[in-house]
Design an enzyme around this catalytic site. Structure first.
Site, PDB file in Angstrom:
ATOM      1  N   LYS A   1      27.217  33.909  82.649  1.00  0.00           N
ATOM      2  CA  LYS A   1      26.753  33.157  81.200  1.00  0.00           C
ATOM      3  C   LYS A   1      25.295  32.940  81.510  1.00  0.00           C
ATOM      4  O   LYS A   1      24.363  33.432  82.283  1.00  0.00           O
ATOM      5  CB  LYS A   1      26.982  31.711  81.171  1.00  0.00           C
ATOM      6  CG  LYS A   1      26.240  31.074  82.816  1.00  0.00           C
ATOM      7  CD  LYS A   1      26.681  28.963  82.217  1.00  0.00           C
ATOM      8  CE  LYS A   1      25.934  28.559  83.022  1.00  0.00           C
ATOM      9  NZ  LYS A   1      26.752  27.579  83.622  1.00  0.00           N
TER      10      LYS A   1
ATOM     11  N   TYR B   1      -7.380  31.340  75.839  1.00  0.00           N
ATOM     12  CA  TYR B   1      -7.672  30.698  74.554  1.00  0.00           C
ATOM     13  C   TYR B   1      -8.154  29.208  75.511  1.00  0.00           C
ATOM     14  O   TYR B   1      -7.702  28.570  76.223  1.00  0.00           O
ATOM     15  CB  TYR B   1      -6.336  30.766  74.551  1.00  0.00           C
ATOM     16  CG  TYR B   1      -5.301  31.909  73.487  1.00  0.00           C
ATOM     17  CD1 TYR B   1      -6.419  32.955  72.504  1.00  0.00           C
ATOM     18  CD2 TYR B   1      -4.196  32.670  73.801  1.00  0.00           C
ATOM     19  CE1 TYR B   1      -5.663  33.640  71.863  1.00  0.00           C
ATOM     20  CE2 TYR B   1      -3.480  33.506  73.114  1.00  0.00           C
ATOM     21  CZ  TYR B   1      -4.773  34.140  72.107  1.00  0.00           C
ATOM     22  OH  TYR B   1      -4.476  35.510  71.833  1.00  0.00           O
TER      23      TYR B   1
HETATM   24  C1  LIG Z   1      26.872  26.899  84.932  1.00  0.00           C
HETATM   25  C2  LIG Z   1      28.486  26.501  85.180  1.00  0.00           C
HETATM   26  C3  LIG Z   1      28.742  26.626  87.130  1.00  0.00           C
HETATM   27  C4  LIG Z   1      27.785  27.715  88.036  1.00  0.00           C
HETATM   28  O1  LIG Z   1      27.414  27.032  89.179  1.00  0.00           O
HETATM   29  P1  LIG Z   1      26.373  27.025  90.001  1.00  0.00           P
HETATM   30  O2  LIG Z   1      25.629  26.095  89.838  1.00  0.00           O
HETATM   31  O3  LIG Z   1      25.232  28.460  88.982  1.00  0.00           O
HETATM   32  O4  LIG Z   1      27.299  27.616  90.639  1.00  0.00           O
HETATM   33  C5  LIG Z   1      29.822  26.592  86.997  1.00  0.00           C
HETATM   34  N1  LIG Z   1      31.451  25.844  86.318  1.00  0.00           N
HETATM   35  C6  LIG Z   1      30.304  24.870  84.672  1.00  0.00           C
HETATM   36  C7  LIG Z   1      30.766  24.542  84.324  1.00  0.00           C
HETATM   37  C8  LIG Z   1      28.976  25.768  84.375  1.00  0.00           C
HETATM   38  O5  LIG Z   1      28.145  25.200  83.041  1.00  0.00           O
END
Ligand SMILES: *Cc1c(COP(=O)(O)O)cnc(C)c1O
Length: 369
Positions: A38, A264
């Site tokens: 993601k 700035y």
């Molecule tokens: C983002 C996510 C993961 C991955 O978690 P990590 O700590 O990055 O390994 C796993 N399960 C769900 C439901 C998530 O939203």
């Protein structure tokens, strides 16, 4: 590493392979591996990473939203893709692109079943998400009858997995809470299996879960941050390799006299003679304003150069007083020699945030294994 002429995020695919094999070594050989890609694969490059994970033998991929899955399908990714947070408005696209929804509420279940029925789908794969304490998304125990009543005789869908998510898998002080979540998930998934009359895969562990709760691997685990080289604790970080290195370059050097200011709102004002470097990276590239005023530190020829003054949209200025460097020299923001976690800590945040913040404007360069 090759020299950069502009701000570049270098992605090391051999580091990704190393991390994948390391995480695999922590789970049973028969346990399946879902790679979480993601948010542009944690700010790197979703397509490049997904292709590599496919090659490495990942069993599933997961994204948060439907449009991320569509992007993967449009570039030829064939692995099954779990969409963790679909919305009803996404169902058409989900089905068109063969993406598999997490079904997390009565509302979403009802609406998906209506869509599945109108499209006369045959055993379309869905994943049932249970809430075991994170209180973010997921069904609770009182929903079990509703779920099974809706799904049991329904030919349009098939539950391929049940899953849940730990709230504090990296926190040893919350061990008891996590163990309770695991026990609750076992109970909920078992009860649903009983009602459905079949046993879908179960999965609960994220990266820190894989490290800390090996007894809860079930049939699959889900890892994101570990694949990218971060393990939420120093001991794990030592076994992983950061995939992303963020590099930039010195555009211009200034000598600032006493009583002059930099940037700035004159946020830095000089008491003494200072040397500063202007770098072509700013908050539009992902270095947020919280890194200003000394909170973010970059590295030039191995020496620490703190950001001075406010972060601008396209630039930061760093203090290079006493550092032997010149215009055109390379600057390291984070990478294997200076982790994104340590860069993030300066501004009181975590590796996840700085990694995913690196904007699409920043050039990506892929280093093959
Ligand atoms: C983002 C996510 C993961 C991955 O978690 P990590 O700590 O990055 O390994 C796993 N399960 C769900 C439901 C998530 O939203």
């Amino acid at each position: 590493m090759s020299k950069v002429g502009e701000t570049t995020l270098v992605l090391d695919l051999s580091a990704l392979a190393h991390n994948y094999h390391y995480l695999r070594s922590k789970i049973k050989p028969e346990t399946k591996f879902l790679g979480v890609v993601k948010a542009f694969a944690y700010g790197s490059d979703m397509v490049v990473i997904a292709k590599k994970l496919e090659q490495l033998g990942a069993y599933y991929l997961a994204v948060a939203y439907e449009n991320e899955g569509v992007l993967l399908r449009n570039t030829g990714i064939k692995l099954p893709i779990l969409v963790l947070h679909p919305l009803a408005s996404n169902f058409e696209g989900l089905i068109k692109y063969n993406l598999e929804p997490s079904i997390y509420s009565k509302n979403i279940l009802t609406q998906f079943l209506a869509e599945a029925s109108s499209k006369q789908l045959d055993a379309y794969p869905i994943h049932i998400k249970f809430n075991t304490g994170l209180n973010r998304l997921g069904f609770s125990e009182s929903d079990l009858d509703f779920i099974s009543d809706e799904i049991k005789e329904n030919r349009n869908v098939k539950v391929v997995s049940t899953f849940s998510h730990l709230a504090a898998s990296e926190d040893a002080n919350e061990r008891e809470f996590s163990l309770n979540q695991i026990a609750a998930f076992k109970k909920l998934s078992g009860a649903l299996n009983q009602k459905l009359g079949y046993a879908p895969m179960r999965h609960m562990l994220n990266t820190s879960g894989i490290i800390n709760y090996p007894e809860a691997q079930f049939e699959m685990v889900r890892s994101g941050i570990g694949l990218y080289g971060y393990g939420n604790e120093a001991a794990v970080d030592a076994s992983l390799q950061p995939v992303a290195t963020l590099k930039t370059i010195i555009s211009q050097i200034h000598h600032i006299g006493p009583n002059e200011s930099v940037g700035y709102n004159r946020a830095f004002s000089s008491q003494e003679l200072k040397k500063t470097a202007t770098l072509p990276i700013g908050h539009a590239d992902g270095i947020g304003r919280q890194y200003g005023k000394g909170k973010g530190i970059v590295t030039i020829h191995g020496k620490k150069a703190p950001i001075i003054g406010n972060v601008c949209m396209d630039m930061i200025m760093v203090d290079i007083t006493g550092i032997d460097c010149k215009e055109g020299d390379e600057v390291l923001v984070f990478g294997p020699d200076k982790s994104a976690e340590s860069f993030a800590e300066g501004a009181n945040t975590i590796s996840y945030e700085i990694l995913t913040a690196i904007s699409q404007r920043v050039k990506r360069e892929v280093k093959e294994g």
